[in-house]
Design a protein around this motif. Structure first.
Motif, PDB file in Angstrom:
ATOM      1  N   HIS A   1      -1.502  35.401 -37.066  1.00  0.00           N
ATOM      2  CA  HIS A   1      -2.180  36.682 -37.322  1.00  0.00           C
ATOM      3  C   HIS A   1      -3.411  36.839 -36.429  1.00  0.00           C
ATOM      4  N   GLY A   2      -3.287  36.389 -35.176  1.00  0.00           N
ATOM      5  CA  GLY A   2      -4.349  36.571 -34.208  1.00  0.00           C
ATOM      6  C   GLY A   2      -5.502  35.587 -34.300  1.00  0.00           C
ATOM      7  N   LYS A   3      -5.409  34.614 -35.212  1.00  0.00           N
ATOM      8  CA  LYS A   3      -6.475  33.623 -35.366  1.00  0.00           C
ATOM      9  C   LYS A   3      -5.931  32.236 -35.055  1.00  0.00           C
ATOM     10  N   VAL A   4      -6.703  31.451 -34.326  1.00  0.00           N
ATOM     11  CA  VAL A   4      -6.284  30.095 -33.987  1.00  0.00           C
ATOM     12  C   VAL A   4      -6.247  29.254 -35.258  1.00  0.00           C
TER      13      VAL A   4
ATOM     14  N   MET B   1      -5.575  26.281 -20.614  1.00  0.00           N
ATOM     15  CA  MET B   1      -5.647  26.591 -22.028  1.00  0.00           C
ATOM     16  C   MET B   1      -4.652  27.711 -22.312  1.00  0.00           C
ATOM     17  N   SER B   2      -3.753  27.452 -23.250  1.00  0.00           N
ATOM     18  CA  SER B   2      -2.721  28.427 -23.604  1.00  0.00           C
ATOM     19  C   SER B   2      -2.877  28.863 -25.048  1.00  0.00           C
ATOM     20  N   HIS B   3      -2.469  30.076 -25.319  1.00  0.00           N
ATOM     21  CA  HIS B   3      -2.427  30.593 -26.686  1.00  0.00           C
ATOM     22  C   HIS B   3      -0.995  31.032 -26.965  1.00  0.00           C
ATOM     23  N   ILE B   4      -0.524  30.722 -28.176  1.00  0.00           N
ATOM     24  CA  ILE B   4       0.835  31.089 -28.545  1.00  0.00           C
ATOM     25  C   ILE B   4       0.882  31.327 -30.044  1.00  0.00           C
ATOM     26  N   SER B   5       1.752  32.228 -30.474  1.00  0.00           N
ATOM     27  CA  SER B   5       1.888  32.502 -31.903  1.00  0.00           C
ATOM     28  C   SER B   5       2.691  31.394 -32.572  1.00  0.00           C
ATOM     29  N   VAL B   6       2.522  31.252 -33.862  1.00  0.00           N
ATOM     30  CA  VAL B   6       3.282  30.256 -34.623  1.00  0.00           C
ATOM     31  C   VAL B   6       4.775  30.505 -34.458  1.00  0.00           C
ATOM     32  N   THR B   7       5.177  31.753 -34.508  1.00  0.00           N
ATOM     33  CA  THR B   7       6.597  32.094 -34.373  1.00  0.00           C
ATOM     34  C   THR B   7       7.145  31.620 -33.041  1.00  0.00           C
ATOM     35  N   ASP B   8       6.436  31.918 -31.952  1.00  0.00           N
ATOM     36  CA  ASP B   8       6.885  31.478 -30.637  1.00  0.00           C
ATOM     37  C   ASP B   8       6.807  29.962 -30.498  1.00  0.00           C
ATOM     38  N   ALA B   9       5.807  29.352 -31.112  1.00  0.00           N
ATOM     39  CA  ALA B   9       5.655  27.891 -31.027  1.00  0.00           C
ATOM     40  C   ALA B   9       6.842  27.170 -31.650  1.00  0.00           C
ATOM     41  N   ARG B  10       7.350  27.702 -32.755  1.00  0.00           N
ATOM     42  CA  ARG B  10       8.516  27.077 -33.404  1.00  0.00           C
ATOM     43  C   ARG B  10       9.688  26.981 -32.430  1.00  0.00           C
ATOM     44  N   ALA B  11       9.898  28.042 -31.696  1.00  0.00           N
ATOM     45  CA  ALA B  11      11.050  28.102 -30.796  1.00  0.00           C
ATOM     46  C   ALA B  11      10.834  27.298 -29.513  1.00  0.00           C
TER      47      ALA B  11
END
Length: 82
Positions: free
Chosen positions: A30-33, A1-11
């Motif tokens: 903003h820290g929320k899934v 299970m991975s967590h990533i920010s929207v910004t990082d996900a775009r790239a």
């Protein structure tokens, strides 16, 4: 299970799609899934399990309801199966 920010996900979308084939990838804003990436196969299994659970709940509700039982022979006769 991975967590990533929207910004990082775009790239890193191609990498995340590949990772989603073996594990869920949670996308956070903003820290929320806010989204989860999963493989199509896992999604299909989840939907099937949910539908099965709904069917079981409907069956349990029907069985708990009051009312008389209809003999199987009568059901077959009513349907023209005999």
């Amino acid at each position: 299970m991975s967590h990533i920010s929207v910004t990082d996900a775009r790239a890193r979308l191609p990498e995340l799609i590949e990772r989603a084939q073996t594990e869920a990838v949670f996308v956070e804003r903003h820290g929320k899934v806010k989204a989860v990436l999963i493989s199509p196969e896992r999604y299909a299994r989840m939907i099937e399990a949910l539908e099965d659970a709904d069917d079981i709940a409907a069956f349990d509700e029907a069985m708990a309801g009051e009312g008389g039982n209809i003999p199987w022979a009568q059901v077959k006769a009513d349907l023209g199966w005999e």
